[in-house]
Design an enzyme around this catalytic site. Sequence first.
Site, PDB file in Angstrom:
ATOM      1  CB  THR A  43       4.547  10.810  17.608  1.00 55.59           C
ATOM      2  OG1 THR A  43       4.151   9.486  17.171  1.00 55.59           O
ATOM      3  CG2 THR A  43       5.156  11.943  16.380  1.00 55.59           C
TER       4      THR A  43
ATOM      5  CB  SER B 155       6.844   7.439  16.641  1.00 57.57           C
ATOM      6  OG  SER B 155       7.011   9.099  16.597  1.00 57.57           O
TER       7      SER B 155
ATOM      8  N   GLY C 135       0.209  21.090  14.809  1.00 52.60           N
ATOM      9  CA  GLY C 135       0.423  19.601  15.956  1.00 52.60           C
ATOM     10  C   GLY C 135       1.896  19.189  16.127  1.00 52.60           C
TER      11      GLY C 135
ATOM     12  CE  LYS D 177       4.120   3.395  14.623  1.00 49.99           C
ATOM     13  NZ  LYS D 177       4.215   2.169  14.472  1.00 49.99           N
TER      14      LYS D 177
ATOM     15  CE1 TYR E 212       3.437   8.473  13.842  1.00 51.67           C
ATOM     16  CE2 TYR E 212       2.798   6.190  12.386  1.00 51.67           C
ATOM     17  CZ  TYR E 212       3.526   6.925  13.142  1.00 51.67           C
ATOM     18  OH  TYR E 212       5.207   6.679  13.604  1.00 51.67           O
TER      19      TYR E 212
ATOM     20  CB  SER F 157      -1.073   0.224   1.429  1.00 53.95           C
ATOM     21  OG  SER F 157       0.027   0.233   2.758  1.00 53.95           O
TER      22      SER F 157
ATOM     23  CG  ASN G 247      12.063  13.480  12.842  1.00 54.15           C
ATOM     24  OD1 ASN G 247      12.285  13.228  14.309  1.00 54.15           O
ATOM     25  ND2 ASN G 247      11.605  14.849  12.405  1.00 54.15           N
TER      26      ASN G 247
ATOM     27  CE1 TYR H 211      10.993   3.272  13.296  1.00 49.35           C
ATOM     28  CE2 TYR H 211      12.270   2.881  14.697  1.00 49.35           C
ATOM     29  CZ  TYR H 211      10.926   1.785  14.018  1.00 49.35           C
ATOM     30  OH  TYR H 211      10.952   0.723  13.642  1.00 49.35           O
TER      31      TYR H 211
HETATM   32  C1  WQD Z   1      10.662  18.645  10.802  1.00 55.88           C
HETATM   33  C2  WQD Z   1      10.028  19.526  10.558  1.00 55.88           C
HETATM   34  C3  WQD Z   1       7.668  21.067  10.109  1.00 55.88           C
HETATM   35  C4  WQD Z   1       7.934  19.528   6.071  1.00 55.88           C
HETATM   36  C5  WQD Z   1       7.478  12.750  12.037  1.00 55.88           C
HETATM   37  C6  WQD Z   1       6.804  12.237  11.309  1.00 55.88           C
HETATM   38  C7  WQD Z   1       6.476  11.343  12.891  1.00 55.88           C
HETATM   39  C8  WQD Z   1       7.997  10.772  13.536  1.00 55.88           C
HETATM   40  C9  WQD Z   1       8.941  11.572  13.561  1.00 55.88           C
HETATM   41  C10 WQD Z   1       7.770   8.851  12.879  1.00 55.88           C
HETATM   42  C11 WQD Z   1       8.848  20.250  11.760  1.00 55.88           C
HETATM   43  C12 WQD Z   1       9.046  20.539   9.362  1.00 55.88           C
HETATM   44  C13 WQD Z   1       8.328  19.697   7.238  1.00 55.88           C
HETATM   45  C14 WQD Z   1       7.747  20.682   5.559  1.00 55.88           C
HETATM   46  C15 WQD Z   1       8.714  21.867   7.409  1.00 55.88           C
HETATM   47  N1  WQD Z   1       7.733   9.630  11.862  1.00 55.88           N
HETATM   48  N2  WQD Z   1       8.884  20.878   8.006  1.00 55.88           N
HETATM   49  N3  WQD Z   1       8.208  22.477   5.695  1.00 55.88           N
HETATM   50  O1  WQD Z   1       7.126  16.295  11.688  1.00 55.88           O
HETATM   51  O2  WQD Z   1       8.659  16.153  13.010  1.00 55.88           O
HETATM   52  O3  WQD Z   1       7.382  13.796  12.925  1.00 55.88           O
HETATM   53  O4  WQD Z   1       8.842  12.198  11.818  1.00 55.88           O
HETATM   54  O5  WQD Z   1       7.178   7.800  13.695  1.00 55.88           O
HETATM   55  O6  WQD Z   1       5.743  10.710  12.818  1.00 55.88           O
HETATM   56  O7  WQD Z   1       5.477  12.878  11.205  1.00 55.88           O
HETATM   57  O8  WQD Z   1       8.352  15.631  10.641  1.00 55.88           O
HETATM   58  O9  WQD Z   1       9.488  15.658   8.407  1.00 55.88           O
HETATM   59  O10 WQD Z   1       7.774  16.192   9.095  1.00 55.88           O
HETATM   60  O11 WQD Z   1       9.212  17.881  10.680  1.00 55.88           O
HETATM   61  O12 WQD Z   1       8.744  23.475   7.577  1.00 55.88           O
HETATM   62  O13 WQD Z   1       7.320  21.222   3.825  1.00 55.88           O
HETATM   63  O14 WQD Z   1      10.408  19.792   9.296  1.00 55.88           O
HETATM   64  O15 WQD Z   1       7.436  21.813  10.725  1.00 55.88           O
HETATM   65  O16 WQD Z   1       9.113  21.429  11.952  1.00 55.88           O
HETATM   66  P1  WQD Z   1       7.826  14.978  12.444  1.00 55.88           P
HETATM   67  P2  WQD Z   1       9.138  16.655   9.798  1.00 55.88           P
END
Ligand code: WQD
Length: 340
Positions: free
Chosen positions: A127, A125, A298, A154, A150, A33, A180, A178
């Site tokens: 999170t 995660s 968020g 977890k 999500y 998927s 990032n 994890y």
């Molecule tokens: C990182 C930073 C955004 C996109 C993710 C998963 C989470 C976990 C950890 C698995 C933030 C900023 C992002 C963009 C931006 N993984 N950003 N412009 O949200 O920390 O968490 O990884 O479990 O589930 O969601 O990662 O890469 O989305 O964002 O400024 O176009 O980059 O605001 O500060 P995040 P992310």
Amino acid sequence: MILVTGGLGYIGSHTVVELLEEGFEVLVVDDLSNSSLDVLKGIERACGKRPLFECLSLSNRISVKTLFHKYLDIQGIIHFAASKAVGESVSKPLAYYDNNLTSLLFFLQEMEVHNLSIPLIFSSSCTVYGEPDTLPITEQAPIKKATSPYGNTKQIGEEIIWDTLKSNEKLSAIILRYFNPIGAHDSLEIGELPIGIPQNLVPFITQTAVGLRDKLIVFGDDYPTRDGTCIRDYIHVVDLAKAHLIALQRLMAHKNEDRYEVFNLGTGKGNSVLEVIKCFERVSGMKLNYGIGPRREGDVVAAYADVSKANELLKWNAILSLDDAMASAWEWEQKIRTNN
Ligand code: WQD
């Protein structure tokens, strides 16, 4: 044989390569998927070995029953299979609770039916910590109310495993939280393959640089951080994959101190969004087209790991740098765009 669910996904595929290179026989189960059979070929090109593969959804009880009847020599399970887009989970909560939780329930039930006392590694995660009270984040940090379905799957997944272990002394599990994950395998045969518009920062950066996206929007520069942008702990996916192999071997060798252990997997260092952009520009020699936009709902201000527990008990630490990860992400992006 090691069962790797979601083994054609981003972190799953990198972990399968580490397992195969270590000499394990691997059975990958994936419903495709969020991946494709090309990843199976990529795994083989990356390490010269091919895992067994079954295309099925673990949220189909009959499929899971059939799987455990067919493969009677499963000696360990690494469970990645889950939907993982935070934003999508807000708009489709039932799909996330169904896919992410029934898959876990069904194979835990089959493990009981078959009276399996095999190690389980669960992909969790950072999170689960939400907005941390203190930094760096240790495994003892309080679990905050999830800010997305999500993240809640977890948290609930960890609780399901904890309760199952309490009732079944034969089971042991390691929960890996994890931070990032970024980057690609140095063979450039596997890497991150986001479907559609990337939610995550690094693939959006590389897709902007390669011309797929017009401009990166930085989601807010008015946070209480050193440069106003959010801070995260960006860990190379290969370092992350190696930690799964070590955790599995720890349980198989019965070296675990408890039947339920939790480890944060990060570098222990935090980098801001602007620092990641500057790092990309340095390693690529390119100027990235980006602008500042509003905050994203968020987002936590800052999250980076205290990795001393994994350092001490797993004898593991992240060795690849942010530069290594960004360079590999950029090389991977260029490769998949030239091949398409
Ligand atoms: C990182 C930073 C955004 C996109 C993710 C998963 C989470 C976990 C950890 C698995 C933030 C900023 C992002 C963009 C931006 N993984 N950003 N412009 O949200 O920390 O968490 O990884 O479990 O589930 O969601 O990662 O890469 O989305 O964002 O400024 O176009 O980059 O605001 O500060 P995040 P992310």
